[in-house]
Every structure is written in structure tokens, then in C-alpha cells.
Motif scaffolding. Structure first.
Motif, PDB file in Angstrom:
ATOM      1  N   GLU A   5       0.683  -1.823   0.063  1.00 35.54           N
ATOM      2  CA  GLU A   5       0.026   0.092   0.404  1.00 35.54           C
ATOM      3  C   GLU A   5       1.409   1.222   0.272  1.00 35.54           C
ATOM      4  O   GLU A   5       0.725   2.343  -0.795  1.00 35.54           O
ATOM      5  CB  GLU A   5      -0.869  -0.042   1.151  1.00 35.54           C
ATOM      6  CG  GLU A   5      -2.158   0.984   0.962  1.00 35.54           C
ATOM      7  CD  GLU A   5      -3.117   0.481   2.494  1.00 35.54           C
ATOM      8  OE1 GLU A   5      -3.133   2.028   3.112  1.00 35.54           O
ATOM      9  OE2 GLU A   5      -3.565  -0.508   2.502  1.00 35.54           O
ATOM     10  N   LYS A   6       2.195   1.359   0.513  1.00 36.49           N
ATOM     11  CA  LYS A   6       2.276   2.377   0.514  1.00 36.49           C
ATOM     12  C   LYS A   6       3.795   2.536  -0.718  1.00 36.49           C
ATOM     13  O   LYS A   6       3.349   3.524  -0.943  1.00 36.49           O
ATOM     14  CB  LYS A   6       4.448   2.103   2.239  1.00 36.49           C
ATOM     15  CG  LYS A   6       3.303   2.770   3.780  1.00 36.49           C
ATOM     16  CD  LYS A   6       4.398   2.333   4.226  1.00 36.49           C
ATOM     17  CE  LYS A   6       4.106   2.792   5.616  1.00 36.49           C
ATOM     18  NZ  LYS A   6       4.488   2.844   6.793  1.00 36.49           N
ATOM     19  N   PHE A   7       3.762   1.659  -1.161  1.00 41.99           N
ATOM     20  CA  PHE A   7       4.710   1.425  -2.386  1.00 41.99           C
ATOM     21  C   PHE A   7       4.016   2.256  -3.106  1.00 41.99           C
ATOM     22  O   PHE A   7       3.888   2.852  -4.057  1.00 41.99           O
ATOM     23  CB  PHE A   7       4.814   0.314  -3.021  1.00 41.99           C
ATOM     24  CG  PHE A   7       5.627  -0.101  -4.215  1.00 41.99           C
ATOM     25  CD1 PHE A   7       7.045   0.789  -4.480  1.00 41.99           C
ATOM     26  CD2 PHE A   7       4.426  -0.193  -5.112  1.00 41.99           C
ATOM     27  CE1 PHE A   7       7.254   0.594  -5.949  1.00 41.99           C
ATOM     28  CE2 PHE A   7       5.447  -0.257  -6.802  1.00 41.99           C
ATOM     29  CZ  PHE A   7       6.640  -0.290  -6.775  1.00 41.99           C
ATOM     30  N   GLY A   8       3.089   1.575  -3.397  1.00 41.77           N
ATOM     31  CA  GLY A   8       1.569   1.933  -4.142  1.00 41.77           C
ATOM     32  C   GLY A   8       1.589   3.808  -4.821  1.00 41.77           C
ATOM     33  O   GLY A   8       1.424   4.242  -5.346  1.00 41.77           O
ATOM     34  N   ARG A   9       0.798   4.180  -2.846  1.00 44.70           N
ATOM     35  CA  ARG A   9       1.085   5.749  -3.010  1.00 44.70           C
ATOM     36  C   ARG A   9       1.988   6.481  -3.366  1.00 44.70           C
ATOM     37  O   ARG A   9       2.400   7.182  -4.206  1.00 44.70           O
ATOM     38  CB  ARG A   9       0.759   5.889  -1.160  1.00 44.70           C
ATOM     39  CG  ARG A   9      -0.658   5.816  -1.162  1.00 44.70           C
ATOM     40  CD  ARG A   9      -1.077   6.196   0.146  1.00 44.70           C
ATOM     41  NE  ARG A   9      -0.036   5.554   1.540  1.00 44.70           N
ATOM     42  CZ  ARG A   9      -0.515   4.973   2.418  1.00 44.70           C
ATOM     43  NH1 ARG A   9      -1.255   4.286   2.462  1.00 44.70           N
ATOM     44  NH2 ARG A   9       0.754   4.928   3.463  1.00 44.70           N
ATOM     45  N   ARG A  10       3.250   5.560  -2.762  1.00 40.15           N
ATOM     46  CA  ARG A  10       4.733   6.264  -3.665  1.00 40.15           C
ATOM     47  C   ARG A  10       5.036   6.238  -5.057  1.00 40.15           C
ATOM     48  O   ARG A  10       4.829   7.538  -5.525  1.00 40.15           O
ATOM     49  CB  ARG A  10       5.801   5.955  -2.707  1.00 40.15           C
ATOM     50  CG  ARG A  10       7.331   6.143  -3.447  1.00 40.15           C
ATOM     51  CD  ARG A  10       8.183   6.421  -2.210  1.00 40.15           C
ATOM     52  NE  ARG A  10       9.573   6.866  -2.712  1.00 40.15           N
ATOM     53  CZ  ARG A  10       9.555   8.591  -2.790  1.00 40.15           C
ATOM     54  NH1 ARG A  10       8.589   9.032  -2.351  1.00 40.15           N
ATOM     55  NH2 ARG A  10      11.107   8.682  -2.799  1.00 40.15           N
ATOM     56  N   LEU A  11       4.907   5.612  -5.478  1.00 42.05           N
ATOM     57  CA  LEU A  11       4.848   5.743  -6.816  1.00 42.05           C
ATOM     58  C   LEU A  11       3.409   6.340  -7.530  1.00 42.05           C
ATOM     59  O   LEU A  11       4.322   7.333  -8.566  1.00 42.05           O
ATOM     60  CB  LEU A  11       3.891   3.836  -7.424  1.00 42.05           C
ATOM     61  CG  LEU A  11       4.855   3.349  -9.381  1.00 42.05           C
ATOM     62  CD1 LEU A  11       5.746   4.239  -9.724  1.00 42.05           C
ATOM     63  CD2 LEU A  11       3.480   1.918  -9.106  1.00 42.05           C
ATOM     64  N   ALA A  12       2.793   6.658  -6.729  1.00 34.68           N
ATOM     65  CA  ALA A  12       1.588   7.769  -6.920  1.00 34.68           C
ATOM     66  C   ALA A  12       1.801   8.517  -7.656  1.00 34.68           C
ATOM     67  O   ALA A  12       2.124   9.730  -8.283  1.00 34.68           O
ATOM     68  CB  ALA A  12       0.139   7.215  -6.946  1.00 34.68           C
ATOM     69  N   ASP A  13       2.649   8.859  -6.450  1.00 32.41           N
ATOM     70  CA  ASP A  13       3.066  10.406  -5.752  1.00 32.41           C
ATOM     71  C   ASP A  13       3.971  11.249  -6.847  1.00 32.41           C
ATOM     72  O   ASP A  13       4.213  11.818  -7.287  1.00 32.41           O
ATOM     73  CB  ASP A  13       3.756  10.313  -5.135  1.00 32.41           C
ATOM     74  CG  ASP A  13       2.604  10.785  -3.642  1.00 32.41           C
ATOM     75  OD1 ASP A  13       1.744  10.740  -4.068  1.00 32.41           O
ATOM     76  OD2 ASP A  13       2.795  10.065  -2.158  1.00 32.41           O
ATOM     77  N   ILE A  62      16.026   3.447  -7.853  1.00 28.81           N
ATOM     78  CA  ILE A  62      15.665   2.258  -7.692  1.00 28.81           C
ATOM     79  C   ILE A  62      15.097   2.184  -5.990  1.00 28.81           C
ATOM     80  O   ILE A  62      14.112   1.784  -5.710  1.00 28.81           O
ATOM     81  CB  ILE A  62      15.842   0.770  -7.942  1.00 28.81           C
ATOM     82  CG1 ILE A  62      15.845   0.633  -9.138  1.00 28.81           C
ATOM     83  CG2 ILE A  62      14.762  -0.051  -7.986  1.00 28.81           C
ATOM     84  CD1 ILE A  62      16.793  -0.409 -10.078  1.00 28.81           C
ATOM     85  N   ALA A  63      16.056   2.711  -5.504  1.00 27.13           N
ATOM     86  CA  ALA A  63      16.426   2.824  -3.771  1.00 27.13           C
ATOM     87  C   ALA A  63      15.413   3.594  -3.377  1.00 27.13           C
ATOM     88  O   ALA A  63      14.330   3.494  -3.020  1.00 27.13           O
ATOM     89  CB  ALA A  63      17.668   3.034  -3.575  1.00 27.13           C
ATOM     90  N   GLU A  64      15.185   4.568  -4.207  1.00 25.38           N
ATOM     91  CA  GLU A  64      14.241   5.514  -3.945  1.00 25.38           C
ATOM     92  C   GLU A  64      12.512   5.539  -4.013  1.00 25.38           C
ATOM     93  O   GLU A  64      11.206   5.947  -3.660  1.00 25.38           O
ATOM     94  CB  GLU A  64      14.580   7.348  -4.679  1.00 25.38           C
ATOM     95  CG  GLU A  64      15.316   7.855  -4.359  1.00 25.38           C
ATOM     96  CD  GLU A  64      15.925   9.149  -5.252  1.00 25.38           C
ATOM     97  OE1 GLU A  64      16.507   9.805  -4.586  1.00 25.38           O
ATOM     98  OE2 GLU A  64      16.452   8.913  -6.254  1.00 25.38           O
ATOM     99  N   LEU A  65      13.212   4.908  -5.167  1.00 25.71           N
ATOM    100  CA  LEU A  65      11.622   4.421  -5.354  1.00 25.71           C
ATOM    101  C   LEU A  65      10.716   3.708  -4.378  1.00 25.71           C
ATOM    102  O   LEU A  65       9.292   3.241  -4.395  1.00 25.71           O
ATOM    103  CB  LEU A  65      10.999   3.430  -6.731  1.00 25.71           C
ATOM    104  CG  LEU A  65       9.783   2.641  -7.687  1.00 25.71           C
ATOM    105  CD1 LEU A  65       9.141   4.022  -7.802  1.00 25.71           C
ATOM    106  CD2 LEU A  65      10.484   1.756  -8.600  1.00 25.71           C
ATOM    107  N   PHE A  66      11.239   2.636  -3.392  1.00 28.10           N
ATOM    108  CA  PHE A  66      11.185   1.768  -2.167  1.00 28.10           C
ATOM    109  C   PHE A  66      10.852   2.359  -1.387  1.00 28.10           C
ATOM    110  O   PHE A  66      10.989   1.460  -0.568  1.00 28.10           O
ATOM    111  CB  PHE A  66      11.530   0.086  -2.556  1.00 28.10           C
ATOM    112  CG  PHE A  66      11.221  -0.784  -3.672  1.00 28.10           C
ATOM    113  CD1 PHE A  66      10.254  -0.899  -3.910  1.00 28.10           C
ATOM    114  CD2 PHE A  66      11.945  -1.026  -4.918  1.00 28.10           C
ATOM    115  CE1 PHE A  66       9.600  -1.788  -4.599  1.00 28.10           C
ATOM    116  CE2 PHE A  66      10.988  -1.434  -5.717  1.00 28.10           C
ATOM    117  CZ  PHE A  66       9.705  -2.034  -5.834  1.00 28.10           C
TER     118      PHE A  66
END
Length: 72
Positions: A5-13, A62-66
């Protein structure tokens, strides 16, 4: 462990910050808009083979993505 869920929100942001639409991300990565939507809703994760392209497309590592606690 990855919190989807957090990854998804971050990706959307990150996608919003880059000014890209889900369709643009999907087309650039050769996936469907439904796949991008599922990633952003935390229902699935992008394949490891496209993480490099995804991070480059969004202008992050990639690190920032996660990163879970990284301020946007």
C-alpha cells in the motif's frame, strides 16, 4: 518486507510529480494501464525486470522508488 500500500502511494506520488499519466507510464513500460493502477493501489507490484525503466521514467533511483520514509 515491502508494504504494498505504501509502495503504491509512493509510486502514484512520484508519477504525479513527474507530470505523467498512468497511460504514459504504461505505454513506456509496455504494460496496461490496469497494471499501473494495480501497482498504485497496492494490489500488485511491477515485475523486477522493469524496475530500472520505471525508476528512470520517474527520475528516481530504484532505492528511492522503494523508500518508505522519503519525503517527496
Amino acid at each position: 518486507m515491502l508494504n504494498m500500500e505504501k509502495f503504491g502511494r509512493r509510486l502514484a506520488d512520484l508519477r504525479h510529480q513527474s507530470g505523467k499519466k498512468q497511460r504514459e507510464v504504461a505505454d513506456a513500460l509496455g504494460v496496461t494501464t490496469q497494471a499501473v493502477s494495480k501497482w498504485e493501489r497496492g494490489l500488485s507490484c511491477p515485475d523486477i525486470l522493469i524496475l530500472d525503466e520505471l525508476s528512470a521514467l520517474l527520475g528516481v533511483s530504484i532505492a528511492e522508488l522503494f523508500a518508505e520514509n522519503k519525503a517527496l
